[in-house]
Design a protein around this motif. Structure first.
Motif, PDB file in Angstrom:
ATOM      1  N   PHE C  12      34.199  78.068  72.103  1.00  0.00           N
ATOM      2  CA  PHE C  12      34.765  77.165  71.093  1.00  0.00           C
ATOM      3  C   PHE C  12      33.613  76.609  70.275  1.00  0.00           C
ATOM      4  O   PHE C  12      32.600  76.177  70.838  1.00  0.00           O
ATOM      5  N   SER C  13      33.774  76.624  68.962  1.00  0.00           N
ATOM      6  CA  SER C  13      32.717  76.163  68.059  1.00  0.00           C
ATOM      7  C   SER C  13      33.197  74.988  67.221  1.00  0.00           C
ATOM      8  O   SER C  13      34.357  74.940  66.811  1.00  0.00           O
ATOM      9  N   LYS C  14      32.278  74.089  66.943  1.00  0.00           N
ATOM     10  CA  LYS C  14      32.631  72.931  66.114  1.00  0.00           C
ATOM     11  C   LYS C  14      31.360  72.407  65.459  1.00  0.00           C
ATOM     12  O   LYS C  14      30.323  72.296  66.109  1.00  0.00           O
ATOM     13  N   THR C  15      31.462  72.107  64.193  1.00  0.00           N
ATOM     14  CA  THR C  15      30.363  71.453  63.506  1.00  0.00           C
ATOM     15  C   THR C  15      30.370  69.979  63.893  1.00  0.00           C
ATOM     16  O   THR C  15      31.412  69.326  63.852  1.00  0.00           O
ATOM     17  N   SER C  58      31.130  67.903  75.824  1.00  0.00           N
ATOM     18  CA  SER C  58      32.589  67.818  75.725  1.00  0.00           C
ATOM     19  C   SER C  58      33.200  69.109  75.188  1.00  0.00           C
ATOM     20  O   SER C  58      34.347  69.442  75.505  1.00  0.00           O
ATOM     21  N   LEU C  59      32.445  69.850  74.392  1.00  0.00           N
ATOM     22  CA  LEU C  59      32.977  71.121  73.897  1.00  0.00           C
ATOM     23  C   LEU C  59      33.148  72.123  75.034  1.00  0.00           C
ATOM     24  O   LEU C  59      33.989  73.023  74.959  1.00  0.00           O
ATOM     25  N   THR C  62      36.399  71.535  76.318  1.00  0.00           N
ATOM     26  CA  THR C  62      37.405  72.106  75.411  1.00  0.00           C
ATOM     27  C   THR C  62      37.663  73.572  75.725  1.00  0.00           C
ATOM     28  O   THR C  62      38.821  74.011  75.758  1.00  0.00           O
ATOM     29  N   THR C  91      26.278  73.285  64.010  1.00  0.00           N
ATOM     30  CA  THR C  91      27.500  73.829  64.585  1.00  0.00           C
ATOM     31  C   THR C  91      27.200  74.262  66.014  1.00  0.00           C
ATOM     32  O   THR C  91      26.324  75.103  66.240  1.00  0.00           O
ATOM     33  N   GLN C 117      23.745  76.868  65.619  1.00  0.00           N
ATOM     34  CA  GLN C 117      23.928  77.968  64.658  1.00  0.00           C
ATOM     35  C   GLN C 117      22.683  78.822  64.508  1.00  0.00           C
ATOM     36  O   GLN C 117      22.745  79.898  63.908  1.00  0.00           O
TER      37      GLN C 117
END
Lengths: 133, 133, 133, 133
Positions: C12-15, C58-59, C62, C91, C117
Motif C-alpha cells: 500500500f502506498s501513500k504520499t 501505520s501503513l 493498512t 511517498t 519513492q
C-alpha cells in the motif's frame, strides 16, 4: 412573497487542499491511489494527485443546504457529470440556479455546476430540492 | 480476460458517526443545521440530526474507486436519488453492480445504491465509469 | 484452498503530506517539534520537518488490515526498525510478505517494510497476525 | 548531570474516540471494517468497533517524543505486542521507563506499555531511542 424564484442563484467557493483530500478519504473510506499516492498519480493521465470528484460535488450540497434555498432544503436528487480534474490547491466554485419552481410545495429544479479558478467547468448536473422552511 | 463483467458487484460499509458529519461539514462547508444543530434537528421532520446525503453518496465513490473497478476507474457521472435519512450511528452499505459494459474501452454503467443496517434504501442511482487500469 | 500462502505479498502506498502529519499529531498527541516546527527542524540533523515514524508504520497496518490478509486479520505483534526519515511529500510504500504460515489457525509471520519513492528503506520489521475470516 | 537515568519514567493518556478512529483511517488508509463498520464488528469476537492497534502504539511515540526523553529523541526501533482491544471511548495510558542507558550517546532501552482505564494492558513492547538534545 417567496424569498427565491426561478432564476435565483447562489454560489460557494472553497480551495481544495491536501487536508480536504486526506479527511475526505477518512470519512468516505475512498483510498484510491489517484487521490493519495503522488507516484501513482504521476503516471496517470492527470500527472498529479486529484481530489475526489464527490468532494467537489459536496460543494453543491453546501450551496443548497446553506444558501439556495438553505435550511429547510430537503435534498431529493442530484445528477452529476464529472467534466475535469480538480487538483490540490484548486479553488472550486459551486453554483446553483433555480430553473423551475412553483414557489411553494413543489420541487425546485436547480441547475448546478462547479468550476475552478481558471473558469474551467469540472462538474455539471441538476438538483431536485423540496423547500420546507 | 476481464476481471469484471456485467453482473459483477461489490460493496463497502461504514458506520456514519458524529465525527464523520463534523469532518464532512469542515471539508464541504455544508453547515446546514439539520446536520450540526441537535436543537434545530429536534424540531425537524427527522427529529434528530441526520448525515449529509452526499456523505452516503461518497461511499458509492469508495466502492467504485477501491473495488469495482477500483484503481483505474475514471468517474464520468452519477445520478443520485435520496430516499431516506441517515442518522448518526447508522451503518451504510454502498453497493454497485455492473449493468452494462463492453469489457473494454466503453463506459461501464453501474447500478448503485446505499442501504442502512435495517435494509432500508437511503440512496439509489446509476454511475458511469471508464476503466483504464 | 487458502487464499494466501507463504510468499504471498501485498503493498500500500501513500504520499505523506503536511495534513497527515498535523492530523497524526492531533490523534496521537505527539507534538514533537521535529514534526511540527519548521524552524526547530531546520536546525536538526534532518534540516526539515519529518513525519512521525509511527505514521509510516501505520501503513504496514493498512496492508495487513485491508489486503494481506485483510478483514479477519488479528494483529498480534509487530517489530519496527526505523531506518531513515520520511519527509513531507515523500511517498511511502508499505510491503508485506508472508514468510511462515500453516495455512490455518496458526499465526502468520509476515516480513514488513516501508520504502520511499527513491527506493530507500525507511522502516523494516516483522508482523505476527492471526487470520480468522 | 543527565536529566534522565535508568528508572526514569513518564506517561501520556488520551481517550480514544470515534473521531480519532476516523482520522486515523484517513491518515493511514486502514479502512478495515473492524474499525469502521459497527455491523461487521458486532459479529466479530470483539462485538463492537475497536480502535486501530497502531493508534494505541502511537501514544508510545508521544511519550518518547514529548516527555521521555522528548525533543532530541531519535526513534530507532520498537517492538509491539497487541494484548487486547481498545474500544471507542476507552482512555489509553502509554507508559515508558528507561531500563538501560549509558547516560550519553548510547541507545536508551525503554520498556513501553499501554493500558486502559480499567488497568488492562493492551500493548506491551520495548523502544530503542537515541537522545541528541
Amino acid at each position: 412573497m417567496a424569498e427565491f424564484a426561478e432564476g435565483s442563484n447562489a454560489s460557494f467557493s472553497k480551495t481544495i487542499t491536501d487536508a480536504d483530500v486526506v479527511l475526505f478519504a477518512g470519512v468516505s473510506g475512498d483510498t484510491n491511489p489517484l487521490h493519495l499516492d503522488a507516484e501513482y498519480a504521476a503516471k496517470s493521465r492527470f500527472k498529479q494527485r486529484i481530489a475526489h470528484g464527490m468532494l467537489s460535488a459536496s460543494l453543491i450540497s453546501t450551496v443548497l443546504g446553506t444558501k439556495l434555498p438553505g435550511p429547510g432544503a430537503i435534498y431529493m436528487g442530484q445528477t452529476l457529470e464529472f467534466k475535469g480534474p480538480v487538483f490540490l490547491g484548486d479553488t472550486v466554485t459551486a453554483s446553483a440556479t433555480i430553473t423551475s419552481w412553483d414557489g411553494g410545495k413543489g420541487p425546485m429544479t436547480i441547475a448546478t455546476s462547479c468550476h475552478n479558478q481558471r473558469g474551467e467547468v469540472v462538474v455539471t448536473g441538476e438538483a431536485r430540492v423540496l423547500y420546507r422552511p
